[in-house]
Design a protein around this motif. Sequence first.
Motif, PDB file in Angstrom:
ATOM      1  N   MET A  43       0.821  -1.217   0.000  1.00  0.00           N
ATOM      2  CA  MET A  43       0.000   0.000   0.000  1.00  0.00           C
ATOM      3  C   MET A  43       0.850   1.260   0.000  1.00  0.00           C
ATOM      4  SD  MET A  43      -3.170  -0.965  -0.111  1.00  0.00           S
ATOM      5  CE  MET A  43      -4.094   0.459   0.455  1.00  0.00           C
ATOM      6  N   GLU A  44       2.021   1.192   0.651  1.00  0.00           N
ATOM      7  CA  GLU A  44       2.888   2.373   0.716  1.00  0.00           C
ATOM      8  C   GLU A  44       3.406   2.758  -0.669  1.00  0.00           C
ATOM      9  OE1 GLU A  44       7.190   3.678   2.655  1.00  0.00           O
ATOM     10  OE2 GLU A  44       6.041   2.033   3.552  1.00  0.00           O
ATOM     11  N   GLY A  45       3.917   1.779  -1.422  1.00  0.00           N
ATOM     12  CA  GLY A  45       4.416   2.066  -2.759  1.00  0.00           C
ATOM     13  C   GLY A  45       3.304   2.515  -3.689  1.00  0.00           C
ATOM     14  N   ALA A  46       2.131   1.887  -3.570  1.00  0.00           N
ATOM     15  CA  ALA A  46       0.990   2.271  -4.395  1.00  0.00           C
ATOM     16  C   ALA A  46       0.553   3.699  -4.076  1.00  0.00           C
ATOM     17  CB  ALA A  46      -0.170   1.299  -4.168  1.00  0.00           C
ATOM     18  N   GLY A  47       0.571   4.037  -2.783  1.00  0.00           N
ATOM     19  CA  GLY A  47       0.207   5.396  -2.385  1.00  0.00           C
ATOM     20  C   GLY A  47       1.156   6.438  -2.938  1.00  0.00           C
ATOM     21  N   LYS A  48       2.447   6.120  -2.975  1.00  0.00           N
ATOM     22  CA  LYS A  48       3.428   7.062  -3.518  1.00  0.00           C
ATOM     23  C   LYS A  48       3.266   7.224  -5.028  1.00  0.00           C
ATOM     24  CE  LYS A  48       6.960   6.437   0.064  1.00  0.00           C
ATOM     25  NZ  LYS A  48       8.329   5.936   0.370  1.00  0.00           N
ATOM     26  N   ALA A  49       2.940   6.142  -5.719  1.00  0.00           N
ATOM     27  CA  ALA A  49       2.700   6.236  -7.157  1.00  0.00           C
ATOM     28  C   ALA A  49       1.482   7.111  -7.426  1.00  0.00           C
ATOM     29  CB  ALA A  49       2.497   4.840  -7.757  1.00  0.00           C
ATOM     30  N   GLU A  50       0.453   6.952  -6.586  1.00  0.00           N
ATOM     31  CA  GLU A  50      -0.738   7.786  -6.711  1.00  0.00           C
ATOM     32  C   GLU A  50      -0.418   9.248  -6.392  1.00  0.00           C
ATOM     33  OE1 GLU A  50      -5.060   8.036  -4.476  1.00  0.00           O
ATOM     34  OE2 GLU A  50      -4.160   6.059  -4.847  1.00  0.00           O
ATOM     35  N   ALA A  51       0.434   9.466  -5.381  1.00  0.00           N
ATOM     36  CA  ALA A  51       0.816  10.832  -5.018  1.00  0.00           C
ATOM     37  C   ALA A  51       1.585  11.511  -6.147  1.00  0.00           C
ATOM     38  CB  ALA A  51       1.654  10.807  -3.748  1.00  0.00           C
ATOM     39  N   ALA A  52       2.371  10.723  -6.901  1.00  0.00           N
ATOM     40  CA  ALA A  52       3.116  11.287  -8.023  1.00  0.00           C
ATOM     41  C   ALA A  52       2.172  11.825  -9.095  1.00  0.00           C
ATOM     42  CB  ALA A  52       4.045  10.227  -8.620  1.00  0.00           C
ATOM     43  N   ILE A  53       1.015  11.190  -9.234  1.00  0.00           N
ATOM     44  CA  ILE A  53       0.021  11.695 -10.192  1.00  0.00           C
ATOM     45  C   ILE A  53      -0.639  12.954  -9.650  1.00  0.00           C
ATOM     46  CG2 ILE A  53      -2.120  11.152 -11.407  1.00  0.00           C
ATOM     47  CD1 ILE A  53      -1.326   8.220 -11.348  1.00  0.00           C
ATOM     48  N   ARG A  54      -0.963  12.942  -8.367  1.00  0.00           N
ATOM     49  CA  ARG A  54      -1.569  14.131  -7.757  1.00  0.00           C
ATOM     50  C   ARG A  54      -0.640  15.339  -7.884  1.00  0.00           C
ATOM     51  NH1 ARG A  54      -5.987  12.921  -4.382  1.00  0.00           N
ATOM     52  NH2 ARG A  54      -6.224  10.677  -3.905  1.00  0.00           N
ATOM     53  N   ALA A  55       0.684  15.082  -7.784  1.00  0.00           N
ATOM     54  CA  ALA A  55       1.663  16.173  -7.883  1.00  0.00           C
ATOM     55  C   ALA A  55       1.653  16.820  -9.262  1.00  0.00           C
ATOM     56  CB  ALA A  55       3.065  15.638  -7.564  1.00  0.00           C
ATOM     57  N   GLN A  56       1.089  16.134 -10.249  1.00  0.00           N
ATOM     58  CA  GLN A  56       0.991  16.685 -11.598  1.00  0.00           C
ATOM     59  C   GLN A  56      -0.256  17.556 -11.764  1.00  0.00           C
ATOM     60  OE1 GLN A  56       1.174  13.285 -14.281  1.00  0.00           O
ATOM     61  NE2 GLN A  56       2.788  12.348 -13.046  1.00  0.00           N
TER      62      GLN A  56
END
Length: 477
Positions: A43-56
């Motif tokens: 879940m941690e890695g998935a959350g960071k990947a999702e956060a990378a999209i939000r950062a865009q």
Amino acid sequence: MQANILVYDVGSTYTKAAAFHLDRGRFTFLGRGQSPTTLDNIMEGAGKAEAAIRAQGVEFSDTLKRYSSCSAAGGLRMVALGYMPRVTAKAAKEVAMTAGARVMQVVSAEEPLDFRREVLQEINPDIILLSGGTDGGDETCVLENADMICALRSRATVIIACNKYAQRTVAEKFDRGGVQYVRVPNIMPTIHELNVKPAREAIHEQFIKQITRAKGLKEFRDSLADRTVVPTPGAVLLASELLSRGSYDHDGVGSLILVDIGGATTDIHSALPELEKLTIEERGLVINNEKQFSYRTVEGNLGLRVSATGIPEAVGPNAVIRAMDGAFGVTPDEVLSFARHLEDCPEYVPQSEKEKSLERAMATCAVNTALRRHAGYYVEAADPVMGILAGAAMGRDLRNVGRVLCVGGIFVHSDPDKATRMVARCFEDPGISLLPLKEPQVILDRSYLLYAMGVLGKHYPDAALSFLKEYVGAAEE
């Protein structure tokens, strides 16, 4: 526009995510992100990947639905036990094609029972595919193998996919022996037919159970809209099949080839929807035809990292040098040294133009070799015993294929023109191979979205097909 669909791909190294907006049956791609996979807490890695999209700047809807593919488990180890060696090997490969399994060994009735026992003991497979005999055919071999599995007290799950008249007896043996099993219809009910879908689905279920148990993915899986995880190679293949065949209401684009080159293998997949119109008699015997709609070959010694030395070993270092797109004065020893370095340091990224050209040349040789092993060929000499004339076309016929989809890091990170040229060169001199008669259109999956469309195509086939057509420049067809 908010994202209401998110598709993950949990890999051994990176977890990727792609965000889409689905409205009125159409997907709009909004962004993608990735993060190192955190095996202790997916879940941690998935959350960071999702956060990378939000950062865009991408916003997420409150009704967001999540889906996922996964390759982090590495694939189930599978041993196939059958009656005839070539038939068992063919059936096992077809069954494993999209299910998340790796065929470690194929064993037929020609092998002594002691050898079969040693194979199971040494490999210790997760899955045993128990095949053998058409419906109404041989039962002796499968019953003998069932007794052997019981005696070994194997912890593998056995997929009973043999002669239907022997299945009840086999199941009774396993019940008494405490062996886990799943019964499915015979994978080869007649000598003209392979029926692999039920066995694939059974293996897929075991794949989901394994990654949930071994990789701590239960919480992650429970967060998904369909609570399932598709094996990544299977997701990519599903996308290519959807694009080729089409959906119930819409036509696909026709025949295509998928090239998937990774660190360990080079996979070639072809989808030829016109073959679905053939009668059973026109398809011929299962043992010697490649006339199924979807067909995949995997070259386990041709990869750009963990099996990099397999490329110069297969074609020779001078062939790699000739495939380079520049005069860098590379010697055969340098080719071998570079390949060994890539094997020893899989995370290494080529730095100089010479190294980048050398890596592309290795990829060209890997794809070229894999294509010729996948495709059929023109017979060079007549075989009067088999009734085959010189010049006859044998094997997988790719002569009318017009598109080649390319998946893999080399296509994402290389200059697009150079990456396209890298693949196009493989079709310039087909020789006796049944490769496309006209130079096909080369399409690079540079946004790494094929896996996502494969996953989403199971739930939104028309929308996924429409998106794929636009993605490959075929929306007008």
